[in-house]
Design a protein around this motif. Sequence first.
Motif, short mmCIF file in Angstrom:
data_model
loop_
_atom_site.label_atom_id
_atom_site.label_comp_id
_atom_site.label_asym_id
_atom_site.label_seq_id
_atom_site.Cartn_x
_atom_site.Cartn_y
_atom_site.Cartn_z
N ASP A 32 0.82 -1.22 0.00
CA ASP A 32 0.00 0.00 0.00
C ASP A 32 0.85 1.27 0.00
O ASP A 32 0.42 2.32 0.49
N ILE A 33 2.04 1.20 -0.59
CA ILE A 33 2.92 2.37 -0.65
C ILE A 33 2.20 3.57 -1.26
O ILE A 33 1.37 3.42 -2.16
N VAL A 34 2.51 4.74 -0.75
CA VAL A 34 2.08 5.99 -1.35
C VAL A 34 3.36 6.73 -1.73
O VAL A 34 4.23 6.95 -0.89
N CYS A 35 3.46 7.07 -3.00
CA CYS A 35 4.63 7.78 -3.51
C CYS A 35 4.18 9.15 -4.00
O CYS A 35 3.29 9.26 -4.82
N PRO A 38 7.02 13.95 -8.70
CA PRO A 38 6.81 15.24 -9.37
C PRO A 38 5.56 15.25 -10.26
O PRO A 38 4.98 16.30 -10.49
N GLY A 39 5.15 14.09 -10.74
CA GLY A 39 3.97 14.01 -11.60
C GLY A 39 2.67 13.80 -10.86
O GLY A 39 1.61 13.72 -11.47
N GLY A 40 2.74 13.70 -9.53
CA GLY A 40 1.54 13.48 -8.74
C GLY A 40 1.63 12.21 -7.91
O GLY A 40 2.60 11.46 -8.00
N PRO A 41 0.60 11.94 -7.11
CA PRO A 41 0.64 10.78 -6.22
C PRO A 41 0.49 9.46 -6.97
O PRO A 41 -0.20 9.37 -7.98
N ILE A 42 1.18 8.46 -6.44
CA ILE A 42 1.13 7.09 -6.96
C ILE A 42 0.79 6.21 -5.78
O ILE A 42 1.47 6.27 -4.74
N GLU A 43 -0.24 5.39 -5.91
CA GLU A 43 -0.68 4.57 -4.79
C GLU A 43 -0.65 3.09 -5.15
O GLU A 43 -1.16 2.69 -6.19
N PRO A 89 20.02 14.47 -11.00
CA PRO A 89 20.05 14.29 -9.55
C PRO A 89 18.66 14.01 -8.99
O PRO A 89 17.65 14.41 -9.58
N GLY A 90 18.63 13.32 -7.87
CA GLY A 90 17.36 13.01 -7.23
C GLY A 90 17.50 12.94 -5.73
O GLY A 90 18.61 12.83 -5.20
N ALA A 91 16.37 13.02 -5.05
CA ALA A 91 16.33 12.86 -3.60
C ALA A 91 15.06 12.10 -3.24
O ALA A 91 14.03 12.24 -3.91
N GLU A 92 15.16 11.29 -2.21
CA GLU A 92 14.02 10.50 -1.74
C GLU A 92 13.91 10.61 -0.23
O GLU A 92 14.91 10.46 0.48
N THR A 102 6.62 2.50 3.18
CA THR A 102 5.18 2.79 3.11
C THR A 102 4.90 4.13 2.45
O THR A 102 3.81 4.35 1.94
N HIS A 103 5.87 5.02 2.50
CA HIS A 103 5.72 6.33 1.89
C HIS A 103 7.05 6.76 1.31
O HIS A 103 8.09 6.57 1.95
N LEU A 104 7.02 7.27 0.09
CA LEU A 104 8.23 7.74 -0.56
C LEU A 104 7.92 9.05 -1.27
O LEU A 104 6.99 9.10 -2.06
N ARG A 105 8.67 10.06 -0.91
CA ARG A 105 8.55 11.34 -1.63
C ARG A 105 9.83 11.49 -2.44
O ARG A 105 10.92 11.52 -1.88
N ILE A 106 9.67 11.52 -3.76
CA ILE A 106 10.83 11.59 -4.65
C ILE A 106 10.84 12.95 -5.34
O ILE A 106 9.81 13.44 -5.79
N ILE A 107 12.01 13.54 -5.36
CA ILE A 107 12.18 14.85 -5.97
C ILE A 107 13.24 14.75 -7.06
O ILE A 107 14.35 14.26 -6.80
N PHE A 108 12.89 15.17 -8.25
CA PHE A 108 13.84 15.27 -9.36
C PHE A 108 13.30 16.26 -10.37
O PHE A 108 12.11 16.58 -10.37
#
Length: 122
Positions: A32-35, A38-43, A89-92, A102-108
Motif C-alpha cells: 500500500d505504498i504511497v509515492c 513530481p507528476g503526482g501521487p502514486i498509490e 540528480p534526485g532525492a528521496e 510505506t511512503h516515498l517522496r521523490i524529488i527530481f
Amino acid sequence: MTDATALDVALAYHRAWTGHDFEAAMQYVADDIVCQSPGGPIEGAEAFRGFMEPFSKILLESALLSAFGDETTALLMYDTRTVPVADAPGAELLTVHDGRITHLRIIFDRLPFTQAAAADAQ
C-alpha cells in the motif's frame, strides 16, 4: 527485515534498483505504498512499479551523495546518469514500517527528461 532501521531499508532498496535488480528492490516496498512524485501521487505497489521500473531500465549509473535516517525515516540524495539525460540528480524521503517502505517522496527535475523526449520525437 523488521529489525532494520529506515536507513538500512532505504539503502538496500536503493542498491537494488540502481543495481538493476528491480525485483529485489520491490521486496522493500509495501503493498500500500504511497509515492509523492513530481507528476503526482502514486498509490500501491503495482502503480509504483509502473512508475519506477522504467526509470531503472534507462539508468546507466548512480552515485549516492548522502544518506541520513533513523528508525522510521530516511533521506537519500543521489546523482544518476541515464540513457536520455546525462545528469539527473534526485532525492528521496522514505518512511519505513516493519521493514517496508510505506511512503516515498521523490524529488527530481522532470524538465531534462521532457526535453530529451521532445528531441527524440523530432
